[in-house]
Design an enzyme around this catalytic site. Structure first.
Site, PDB file in Angstrom:
ATOM      1  N   GLU A 197       0.760  -1.095  -0.043  1.00  0.00           N
ATOM      2  CA  GLU A 197       0.097  -0.167   0.114  1.00  0.00           C
ATOM      3  C   GLU A 197       0.962   1.251   0.215  1.00  0.00           C
ATOM      4  O   GLU A 197       0.393   2.302  -0.518  1.00  0.00           O
ATOM      5  CB  GLU A 197      -1.045   0.023   1.259  1.00  0.00           C
ATOM      6  CG  GLU A 197      -2.132   0.977   1.072  1.00  0.00           C
ATOM      7  CD  GLU A 197      -3.252   0.762   2.313  1.00  0.00           C
ATOM      8  OE1 GLU A 197      -3.193  -0.449   2.684  1.00  0.00           O
ATOM      9  OE2 GLU A 197      -3.956   1.684   2.394  1.00  0.00           O
TER      10      GLU A 197
ATOM     11  N   GLU B 128       2.161   1.565  -3.337  1.00  0.00           N
ATOM     12  CA  GLU B 128       0.984   1.947  -4.358  1.00  0.00           C
ATOM     13  C   GLU B 128       0.850   3.434  -4.020  1.00  0.00           C
ATOM     14  O   GLU B 128       0.655   4.289  -5.008  1.00  0.00           O
ATOM     15  CB  GLU B 128      -0.107   1.396  -3.865  1.00  0.00           C
ATOM     16  CG  GLU B 128      -1.339   1.785  -4.903  1.00  0.00           C
ATOM     17  CD  GLU B 128      -2.840   1.253  -4.371  1.00  0.00           C
ATOM     18  OE1 GLU B 128      -2.746   0.357  -3.220  1.00  0.00           O
ATOM     19  OE2 GLU B 128      -4.034   1.400  -5.066  1.00  0.00           O
TER      20      GLU B 128
ATOM     21  N   CYS C 244      -8.309  -1.835   4.070  1.00  0.00           N
ATOM     22  CA  CYS C 244      -8.191  -2.953   5.043  1.00  0.00           C
ATOM     23  C   CYS C 244      -9.313  -3.614   5.728  1.00  0.00           C
ATOM     24  O   CYS C 244      -9.537  -4.562   6.236  1.00  0.00           O
ATOM     25  CB  CYS C 244      -7.110  -2.780   6.251  1.00  0.00           C
ATOM     26  SG  CYS C 244      -5.621  -2.237   5.745  1.00  0.00           S
TER      27      CYS C 244
ATOM     28  N   SER D 107      -7.209   2.016  -2.340  1.00  0.00           N
ATOM     29  CA  SER D 107      -5.988   1.116  -2.671  1.00  0.00           C
ATOM     30  C   SER D 107      -6.758  -0.241  -3.352  1.00  0.00           C
ATOM     31  O   SER D 107      -7.692  -0.552  -2.530  1.00  0.00           O
ATOM     32  CB  SER D 107      -5.260   0.977  -1.540  1.00  0.00           C
ATOM     33  OG  SER D 107      -4.456  -0.211  -1.380  1.00  0.00           O
TER      34      SER D 107
ATOM     35  N   GLU E 105     -16.107 -10.824   3.785  1.00  0.00           N
ATOM     36  CA  GLU E 105     -15.085 -10.856   2.856  1.00  0.00           C
ATOM     37  C   GLU E 105     -14.328 -11.992   2.255  1.00  0.00           C
ATOM     38  O   GLU E 105     -14.242 -12.135   1.235  1.00  0.00           O
ATOM     39  CB  GLU E 105     -13.951  -9.867   3.389  1.00  0.00           C
ATOM     40  CG  GLU E 105     -12.783  -9.527   2.509  1.00  0.00           C
ATOM     41  CD  GLU E 105     -11.644  -8.746   3.493  1.00  0.00           C
ATOM     42  OE1 GLU E 105     -11.299  -9.190   4.546  1.00  0.00           O
ATOM     43  OE2 GLU E 105     -11.105  -7.958   3.119  1.00  0.00           O
TER      44      GLU E 105
ATOM     45  N   GLU F  67     -14.435 -13.240  -5.769  1.00  0.00           N
ATOM     46  CA  GLU F  67     -13.169 -12.911  -6.324  1.00  0.00           C
ATOM     47  C   GLU F  67     -12.008 -13.372  -5.392  1.00  0.00           C
ATOM     48  O   GLU F  67     -10.881 -13.523  -5.861  1.00  0.00           O
ATOM     49  CB  GLU F  67     -12.960 -11.622  -6.656  1.00  0.00           C
ATOM     50  CG  GLU F  67     -12.979 -10.509  -5.798  1.00  0.00           C
ATOM     51  CD  GLU F  67     -14.466  -9.968  -5.237  1.00  0.00           C
ATOM     52  OE1 GLU F  67     -15.450 -10.898  -5.428  1.00  0.00           O
ATOM     53  OE2 GLU F  67     -14.382  -8.986  -4.563  1.00  0.00           O
TER      54      GLU F  67
ATOM     55  N   CYS G  62     -10.370  -1.523  14.686  1.00  0.00           N
ATOM     56  CA  CYS G  62     -10.641  -3.167  14.637  1.00  0.00           C
ATOM     57  C   CYS G  62     -10.966  -3.529  16.130  1.00  0.00           C
ATOM     58  O   CYS G  62     -11.467  -4.333  16.604  1.00  0.00           O
ATOM     59  CB  CYS G  62      -9.543  -4.027  14.225  1.00  0.00           C
ATOM     60  SG  CYS G  62      -9.306  -3.448  12.374  1.00  0.00           S
TER      61      CYS G  62
END
Lengths: 182, 591
Positions: free
Chosen positions: B278, B281, B304, B324, B366, B371, B521
């Site tokens: 990240e 990126e 995230c 991202s 998730e 995918e 979190c």
């Protein structure tokens, strides 16, 4: 604005889906960003469609930036709102306290058996829908009922067939007038 | 500053304080149910009744402002009997069997019944209509148990700005849920589970996947490995009566090993990996924008937090390019475990089961996204919440408090302090800044003391910082003198505020960190109940302590991550990274 909407709901010609949505969009645009917009917009929407179909409710939720769950919650809270198509004439029988004690329940039963429908239902010919109301502020005239905008006072069960058939006749007359004019 | 008397105790409180808050200040305990500190005080449940001198009826103390000279009694026969009646009536509607309810140990309604001395139920009658909604991978709703306290509605609408839940219908028939009794999977729900975190009863819980994990562990043909998110170690202890903020990393590892996992790994490993990807990126985007003059989406948003991803896909689909493309650490772990690690130990990906322990319910969703199968099979198989892991350890008969401290396994259990702080709001940003600074300046001293970026720490809803780049070297010399502006938001309502600022041109940032849940979190929807701001602070303190106790505190120093690049991936944001560690997003409807 309200007059315009009334015309729409009574309009004999069927408006297309796009035309209805365009009318709804106008209302949404007028109310966008104003506090307390949801209920009046839903009232207009019901005026435009005659009831509140999913497509209209989703449009309102998107347009007013409200969660769909909240729009549905408000629609479900008020008995005035309906998510199923109604008949041409909406019968509302008052079962508020005064009307109840003075025989509103018997009036309701008489209508049910005359039309063969239950509360919340619509006759097969789509002429009448039946709902109960909780007081429309006519306690002195109890028991009361309304058909469309017309309020009937001190109704006795025996008068029910006459009231209903009269409404049928009014309807027929109106159509006659339209035919002559056409 | 009104002064009032509560049970003969004089107490002076700031203007606008409720009688309930004043009582708490005076050390007088008033029971509550629908009340949620700092979030909801609506007087819906009537449990917090008190007697106020001069008032005709009992009054709900959570909505009653304290006034000068007010005399309040909280322990009279009238009050006790009123509160008891209220709770008895709630119990009379409540459908469910306390003996086998997942909330029997921490149900607030059951606790109230006990505290108020309710022995027998004198009211029987109609129960709340029961609809059990198991439509989503993350959450299960049971309307029969719902007591319409509206905590979930307020959190979903006002804290998270999502609005999946609302009161439907009227009177006794009221059901809390999506529009027209829709399933949650048909509603716009981001699966964050904050509803489940605040529900006082068992009406909304995570989908329980404990038995799936036991089955996998008993299957001799499977290699079962586990990853634990950074936030677990600061909260799991609460399941075993440790005070909030107790670090139990070593005992957690020991427990997982005793349960039979073939390897105990750390999502921290892929948190470090995430920073490499990240951070690279972000620097790449900045280079494109500032040097190459290419049009590129800025600010970059962190990616995230799966509830946040769901939120963006539904509510801000026009800004998906700002997210991202990095997968979350959980998903990077699955992809690396079933390729790099599977090859290392000679196991086929289909014979490996990756279990995650997450503070989160959205992680279940998730992991199930179609995918997320870049290893050729589903990358992460089963996701447990912290609460589920606590329950599993108990089921296994493990005496958690008596366990020794053990170490994570190599290589996917090796990590740095930068990964620990992924657990709390501001942590991902701080970790990214630590490494980005080192890359750009070739490891010049970090411009904040003790590696902590103070302005973005703490529980303020939106935090910002700006870092002036000095000593930029080599490829990154173009950043010399540039001011890197960052923002951090936690709670989706706060995230939307930042997005609106960006849209309206009121603020300009280069990088924005968003965590779905308040506090990050550590305050996730899968954490032990009950998470208050005080609990959040204690868990955050523990996480910083874990970070500060480490020898390595910057992601690029992680030797196992360096080895992963050398042996397998090549360079950050390279071709294989792109295939395994990055993802794409989908536009969805808002309604």
């Amino acid at each position: 604005m309200s007059e315009e909407v009334k015309q729409c709901s009574c309009c004999e010609e069927e408006a297309s889906e796009e035309e209805l949505l365009a009318r709804l969009d106008e209302v949404i645009e007028e109310y966008q960003g104003k506090p307390g917009a949801l209920i009046p917009v839903l009232q207009y929407a019901q005026g435009i469609y005659g009831y509140l179909p999913e497509v209209a409710l989703k449009r309102v939720a998107l347009g007013l930036h409200k969660p769909y769950s909240e729009v549905a919650g408000v629609v479900g809270f008020y008995s005035y709102f309906s998510t199923v198509p109604r008949g041409k004439n909406l019968i509302r029988v008052c079962l508020g306290t005064a009307c109840y004690v003075r025989g509103g329940k018997q009036v309701l039963d008489a209508i049910k058996s005359r039309l063969g429908i239950d509360v919340g239902e619509t006759t097969e010919d789509r002429l009448f829908s039946l709902e109960i109301a909780r007081c429309f502020g006519a306690c002195g005239l109890a028991p009361a009922m309304s058909i469309g905008d017309e309020v009937f006072k001190r109704v006795r069960p025996a008068r029910v067939p006459e009231i209903l058939s009269r409404y049928n006749e009014v309807d027929a007359e109106k159509e006659g007038v339209v035919n002559v004019a056409g | 500053m009104p002064t009032l008397t509560i049970d003969d105790i004089k107490v002076e409180v700031p203007e606008g304080t409720s009688v309930l808050q004043a009582a708490r200040q005076a050390g007088v305990k008033i029971p509550t149910l629908c009340y949620l500190e700092d979030v909801q005080a609506i007087g819906a449940c009537r449990v917090c009744l008190v007697e106020v001198e001069g008032a005709k009826t009992l009054i709900a103390s959570c909505t009653q402002p304290a006034t000068e000279g007010m005399v309040v009694k909280t322990n009279t026969g009238k009050v006790r009997s009123g509160r008891r009646t209220v709770v008895e009536l709630l119990l009379s509607e409540h459908e469910g069997d306390c003996k086998v309810c997942s909330r029997s140990a921490d149900c607030e309604l059951r606790t109230l019944a006990e505290d108020l001395g309710i022995g027998e139920l004198q009211y029987t009658g109609e129960k709340t209509k029961r609809l059990v909604d198991q439509s989503t991978p993350a959450l299960v709703r049971d309307t029969g148990k719902c007591i319409s306290c509206r905590r979930c509605v307020t959190v979903c609408n006002e804290v998270q700005n999502v609005g999946a839940l609302f009161a439907q219908g009227r009177g006794f028939a009221t059901l809390i849920g999506p529009a027209f009794a829709q399933d949650l999977s048909d509603a716009v729900c981001v699966q964050c589970g904050q509803c489940a975190a605040v529900c006082p009863v068992g009406a909304i819980t995570e989908r329980n996947q404990i038995d799936e994990v036991w089955d996998a562990l008993e299957d001799p043909t499977k290699t079962v490995i586990v990853q634990t998110a950074p936030a677990i170690r600061a909260a799991l202890g609460e399941c075993f009566q440790y005070p909030p903020g107790t670090l139990v990393t070593g005992k957690m590892v020991a427990a997982l090993r005793r349960m039979g996992f073939d390897a105990v790994f750390d999502t921290d490993f892929t948190a470090d990996l995430t920073i490499m990807e990240e951070g690279t990126e972000l620097l790449g985007r900045l280079k494109k924008a500032l040097v190459d003059g290419e049009s590129v989406a800025l600010p970059q948003f962190s990616s995230c937090s799966p509830g946040w991803i769901n939120y963006m896909e539904h509510f801000n689909p026009d800004m998906l390019a700002n997210l991202s493309t990095c997968k979350s650490p959980q998903q990077m772990f699955g992809a690396v475990a079933k390729t790099y690690y599977a090859k290392k130990i000679g196991v086929e990906p289909e014979d490996m089961v990756v279990v995650s322990v997450m503070p989160c319910t959205a992680k279940k969703f998730e992991a199930a996204r179609p995918e997320m199968n870049d290893s050729g099979v589903q990358d992460v198989d089963i996701v447990l919440t912290t609460r589920e892991l606590g329950a599993m350890i108990t089921q296994a008969g493990i005496d958690f408090r008596a366990l020794p401290d053990e170490e994570m396994d190599a290589p996917l259990g090796i990590s740095t302090g930068a990964a620990d702080i992924f657990a709390n709001t501001g942590g991902v940003m701080e970790a990214a800044l630590r490494t980005a600074w080192a890359i750009v300046t070739d490891s010049a001293p970090f411009p904040f003391p003790n590696l902590h970026v103070e302005p973005i720490a703490g529980l303020e809803g939106v935090k910002t910082a700006s870092v002036k780049v000095t000593g930029a070297k080599g490829d990154w010399a173009f950043l010399e003198g540039a001011e890197l502006k960052v923002a951090v938001a936690h709670g989706l309502g706060n995230a939307q505020k930042v997005i609106d600022q960006i849209r309206n041109g009121e603020a300009e940032y280069h990088f924005v960190e968003v965590m779905t849940c308040p506090g990050g979190c550590i305050g996730g929807g899968g954490q032990p109940r009950f998470t208050t701001n005080e609990v959040r602070r204690k868990r955050i303190e523990a996480i910083y302590k874990e970070d500060e106790g480490r020898e390595l505190r910057q992601s690029h120093e992680n030797p196992a991550v360096c080895a992963l690049y050398e042996e397998y991936l090549g360079a950050p944001c390279g071709e294989l990274s792109h295939d395994l560690l990055h993802t794409h997003y989908y536009e969805h409807e808002r309604v």
